[in-house]
Motif scaffolding. Structure first.
Motif, PDB file in Angstrom:
ATOM      1  N   ASP A 277      47.846  45.394  36.004  1.00  0.00           N
ATOM      2  CA  ASP A 277      47.475  45.809  34.652  1.00  0.00           C
ATOM      3  C   ASP A 277      47.251  44.571  33.783  1.00  0.00           C
ATOM      4  OD1 ASP A 277      47.586  48.490  35.206  1.00  0.00           O
ATOM      5  OD2 ASP A 277      49.689  48.703  34.591  1.00  0.00           O
ATOM      6  N   ASN A 278      46.111  44.528  33.129  1.00  0.00           N
ATOM      7  CA  ASN A 278      45.818  43.412  32.246  1.00  0.00           C
ATOM      8  C   ASN A 278      46.385  43.658  30.853  1.00  0.00           C
ATOM      9  OD1 ASN A 278      44.263  41.534  33.837  1.00  0.00           O
ATOM     10  ND2 ASN A 278      42.622  43.059  33.872  1.00  0.00           N
ATOM     11  N   LEU A 279      46.699  42.586  30.175  1.00  0.00           N
ATOM     12  CA  LEU A 279      47.021  42.649  28.751  1.00  0.00           C
ATOM     13  C   LEU A 279      45.718  42.465  27.996  1.00  0.00           C
ATOM     14  CD1 LEU A 279      50.332  40.583  28.405  1.00  0.00           C
ATOM     15  CD2 LEU A 279      50.037  43.063  28.364  1.00  0.00           C
ATOM     16  N   LEU A 280      45.301  43.498  27.284  1.00  0.00           N
ATOM     17  CA  LEU A 280      43.986  43.532  26.663  1.00  0.00           C
ATOM     18  C   LEU A 280      44.015  42.973  25.245  1.00  0.00           C
ATOM     19  CD1 LEU A 280      40.993  44.586  26.681  1.00  0.00           C
ATOM     20  CD2 LEU A 280      41.919  46.716  25.720  1.00  0.00           C
TER      21      LEU A 280
ATOM     22  N   ALA B 214      42.839  39.928  29.659  1.00  0.00           N
ATOM     23  CA  ALA B 214      41.520  40.559  29.587  1.00  0.00           C
ATOM     24  C   ALA B 214      41.083  40.572  28.128  1.00  0.00           C
ATOM     25  CB  ALA B 214      41.559  41.976  30.138  1.00  0.00           C
ATOM     26  N   ILE B 215      39.829  40.227  27.900  1.00  0.00           N
ATOM     27  CA  ILE B 215      39.283  40.180  26.544  1.00  0.00           C
ATOM     28  C   ILE B 215      37.992  40.983  26.516  1.00  0.00           C
ATOM     29  CG2 ILE B 215      38.354  38.692  24.722  1.00  0.00           C
ATOM     30  CD1 ILE B 215      40.050  36.425  25.923  1.00  0.00           C
ATOM     31  N   THR B 216      37.880  41.863  25.545  1.00  0.00           N
ATOM     32  CA  THR B 216      36.618  42.557  25.311  1.00  0.00           C
ATOM     33  C   THR B 216      36.099  42.153  23.939  1.00  0.00           C
ATOM     34  OG1 THR B 216      37.729  44.484  24.340  1.00  0.00           O
ATOM     35  CG2 THR B 216      37.311  44.537  26.711  1.00  0.00           C
ATOM     36  N   THR B 217      34.820  42.409  23.707  1.00  0.00           N
ATOM     37  CA  THR B 217      34.195  42.014  22.450  1.00  0.00           C
ATOM     38  C   THR B 217      33.539  43.211  21.789  1.00  0.00           C
ATOM     39  OG1 THR B 217      32.151  41.413  23.607  1.00  0.00           O
ATOM     40  CG2 THR B 217      33.781  39.664  23.263  1.00  0.00           C
ATOM     41  N   THR B 218      33.559  43.232  20.487  1.00  0.00           N
ATOM     42  CA  THR B 218      32.889  44.297  19.737  1.00  0.00           C
ATOM     43  C   THR B 218      31.401  43.998  19.645  1.00  0.00           C
ATOM     44  OG1 THR B 218      33.142  43.247  17.578  1.00  0.00           O
ATOM     45  CG2 THR B 218      34.986  44.605  18.360  1.00  0.00           C
TER      46      THR B 218
ATOM     47  N   ALA C  75      45.142  26.597  35.643  1.00  0.00           N
ATOM     48  CA  ALA C  75      43.828  27.225  35.708  1.00  0.00           C
ATOM     49  C   ALA C  75      43.923  28.574  36.414  1.00  0.00           C
ATOM     50  CB  ALA C  75      42.847  26.313  36.438  1.00  0.00           C
ATOM     51  N   ARG C  76      43.058  29.490  36.012  1.00  0.00           N
ATOM     52  CA  ARG C  76      42.970  30.795  36.658  1.00  0.00           C
ATOM     53  C   ARG C  76      41.511  31.142  36.884  1.00  0.00           C
ATOM     54  NH1 ARG C  76      47.051  34.356  32.939  1.00  0.00           N
ATOM     55  NH2 ARG C  76      45.977  33.265  31.257  1.00  0.00           N
ATOM     56  N   VAL C  77      41.288  32.087  37.788  1.00  0.00           N
ATOM     57  CA  VAL C  77      39.928  32.544  38.023  1.00  0.00           C
ATOM     58  C   VAL C  77      39.628  33.664  37.031  1.00  0.00           C
ATOM     59  CG1 VAL C  77      38.335  33.625  39.649  1.00  0.00           C
ATOM     60  CG2 VAL C  77      39.940  31.879  40.451  1.00  0.00           C
ATOM     61  N   TRP C  78      38.642  33.412  36.178  1.00  0.00           N
ATOM     62  CA  TRP C  78      38.217  34.387  35.178  1.00  0.00           C
ATOM     63  C   TRP C  78      36.906  35.030  35.623  1.00  0.00           C
ATOM     64  CZ3 TRP C  78      40.749  35.842  30.694  1.00  0.00           C
ATOM     65  CH2 TRP C  78      41.874  35.092  30.348  1.00  0.00           C
ATOM     66  N   LYS C  79      36.827  36.335  35.487  1.00  0.00           N
ATOM     67  CA  LYS C  79      35.577  37.056  35.712  1.00  0.00           C
ATOM     68  C   LYS C  79      34.951  37.286  34.339  1.00  0.00           C
ATOM     69  CE  LYS C  79      34.976  40.422  38.733  1.00  0.00           C
ATOM     70  NZ  LYS C  79      35.032  41.756  39.410  1.00  0.00           N
ATOM     71  N   VAL C  80      33.801  36.677  34.115  1.00  0.00           N
ATOM     72  CA  VAL C  80      33.115  36.763  32.829  1.00  0.00           C
ATOM     73  C   VAL C  80      31.878  37.652  32.999  1.00  0.00           C
ATOM     74  CG1 VAL C  80      32.054  35.481  30.942  1.00  0.00           C
ATOM     75  CG2 VAL C  80      33.918  34.439  32.266  1.00  0.00           C
TER      76      VAL C  80
END
Length: 497
Positions: free
Chosen positions: A112-115, A361-365, A393-398
């Motif tokens: 579970d990601n922290l959004l 996890a990051i979302t954008t408006t 460092a971590r692997v980010w999915k953009v």
């Protein structure tokens, strides 16, 4: 006492379907050869269900010009494999669960990601590790909108689950509209005719919740706004729940496993055309076959089939298959989506954040002005994979609508980044409430499995469509027309139980 649920009934029906032969004793000979065009999750599922319903004697050829798995794919970073395509699976996706169990694969709970939601200047919402804190935050900022949305989604989800029961009893549908009508009447059909924005406003969802929570989820899953149809919007909200899972080793293993289990013959070639041909038999009868033409590198070839199932999107940007004597439209435009995996330390100040950073996890408006749709930490597909080095460092999915380029990457990862991988997908249809969902039947014995994508695009939807088309092809071949587009379906099932 064992509780009877939709899932219990589904798995019982799967067991019964293996114990009882499907082919009726009508005197009609089964087809000799069936072609499936596409080896993604839809095509692989179709091969599995065709074998299940037509039996051992039919030859099944599956055409694929690229890698098996289609939009299910992995890539390597620092010696570990990561998902580049479809990632998470819902716990109520019963076909996918059955595939994994049958193939001896393993489910792996997706962390579970922290959004966090960014409007370009700050995080307007940031999740906590504590459930009760998140509920308080949601109510404080959005009132009861979260509860209203959750109840709305669950009411439709419960009705959609009936599809497994219908398919277990062998019922099939010629169009998505008829399938949806069988699940929920006109109300379900109308979900593809108006937007998720309209549907949620109708139940009292406010503009703030729509802008800051609903829109970012639509952007993240489909790269589109709340103008998409309400059915695909509902599916998108379902996929944002917790307890999601993936297949250990990569979701693409389901596709290769299903092809192997079905004893399908994989032809590595690009299909160029499908044309109907007539041949006279010795008794004077004229039969129709389909000629499938394909290229494999510099070579070309063709094969003849009794039945053809197209399990690939059909439009000018995705497929160039020519269908002779076919006048009706069968496709539209697809939405581009770029997935970039980056090993590095994300620049949180780009999102207007200051101080300690906890979200994964990051979302954008839509108002954020960001060149990305969202980003999340992604785990490797192997169970015991070590974290990448160096440790911070971590692997980010953009996710972005277009390639990032080095300048944008440097803004997201200003201290530099390690390995980077990019995949450019035509990920899903470009949805609009005005869309006409194409039928599953293009003409006699020619089927379009990917028509279901125009209602919603998910791994499970592709598997449901594959089961529907396999049943449809079976029933039409053996003239079991009572099993196609049935009326008063709930009443029928009561008499069959």
């Amino acid at each position: 006492m064992v509780k009877v649920t939709d899932a219990n009934l589904f798995f019982l029906a799967v067991w019964l379907s293996r114990a009882i032969a499907e082919t009726p004793s009508t005197g009609t000979a089964p087809p000799r050869r069936i072609a499936v065009i596409g080896a993604g999750i839809g095509g692989a599922s179709a091969a599995h269900f065709l074998r299940q319903h037509f039996g051992k004697s039919v030859k099944i050829d599956v055409y694929e010009s690229e890698a098996v798995g289609g939009r299910l794919a992995t890539t390597s970073i620092s010696g570990q494999e990561y998902e580049m395509g479809g990632t998470t699976i819902h716990p109520l996706n019963l076909h996918m669960k059955e595939f994994v169990k049958m193939l001896g694969l393993k489910e792996r709970l997706h962390p579970d990601n922290l959004l966090a939601v960014s409007d370009g200047e700050e995080f307007v919402f940031e999740e906590s590790n504590w459930f009760i804190v998140n509920i308080i935050k949601l109510i404080w900022r959005y009132g009861l909108d979260f509860v209203r949305m959750k109840m709305w989604v669950e009411s439709y989800q419960h009705r959609f689950m009936k599809i497994y029961r219908y398919q277990a009893h062998g019922y099939s549908f010629t169009t998505m509209d008829k399938l949806l009508h069988g699940l929920g009447g006109d109300e379900f059909v109308q979900m593809t005719k108006h937007s998720i924005d309209e549907a949620l406003q109708k139940i009292g969802i406010g503009h703030r919740f729509m802008d800051e929570m609903i829109t970012p989820i639509m952007r993240l899953n489909y790269g589109q706004s709340v103008n998409i149809n309400a059915f695909v919007g509902m599916m998108s909200l379902v996929s944002a729940e917790s307890a999601l899972w993936t297949v250990e080793g990569g979701n693409k293993l389901v596709c290769s496993g299903l092809l192997y289990s079905a004893k399908a013959n994989l032809i590595k070639g690009k299909v160029t055309s499908v044309e109907s041909k007539q041949r006279p038999l010795r008794n004077g009868e004229v039969v129709t076959f389909y000629e499938v033409n394909y290229t494999a590198g510099p070579d070309s070839g063709y094969n003849m089939y009794d039945i053809v199932i197209v399990a690939a999107p059909l439009h000018s940007g995705k497929s160039e298959i020519r269908f002779h004597d076919l006048t009706q439209p069968i496709g539209g435009q697809y939405q581009p989506m770029v997935v970039t995996l980056v090993l590095g330390r994300l620049n949180t100040s780009y999102f207007g954040h200051r101080g300690p950073f906890r979200p994964t996890a990051i979302t954008t408006t839509a108002q954020s002005g960001s060149f990305i749709l969202g980003a999340s930490v992604t785990p490797p597909v192997a169970p015991d994979a070590r974290p990448p080095s160096p440790a911070p460092a971590r692997v980010w999915k953009v996710l972005s609508p277009e390639p990032l380029g080095e300048e944008r990457l440097s803004r997201l990862f200003p201290t530099g980044h390690g390995a980077m991988r990019e995949a450019r997908w035509l990920a899903c249809p470009r949805y609009s409430p005005a869309d006409v969902v194409p039928p599953f039947v293009l003409r006699d014995r020619l089927y379009h499995l990917s028509a279901a994508e125009w209602a919603a695009s998910t791994m499970e939807m592709a598997a449901i469509a594959a089961k529907n088309v396999a049943l449809l092809a079976h029933h039409r071949w053996f003239q079991r027309l009572d099993k196609i587009d049935p009326d008063a379906l709930p009443q029928r099932l009561k008499t069959e139980l």
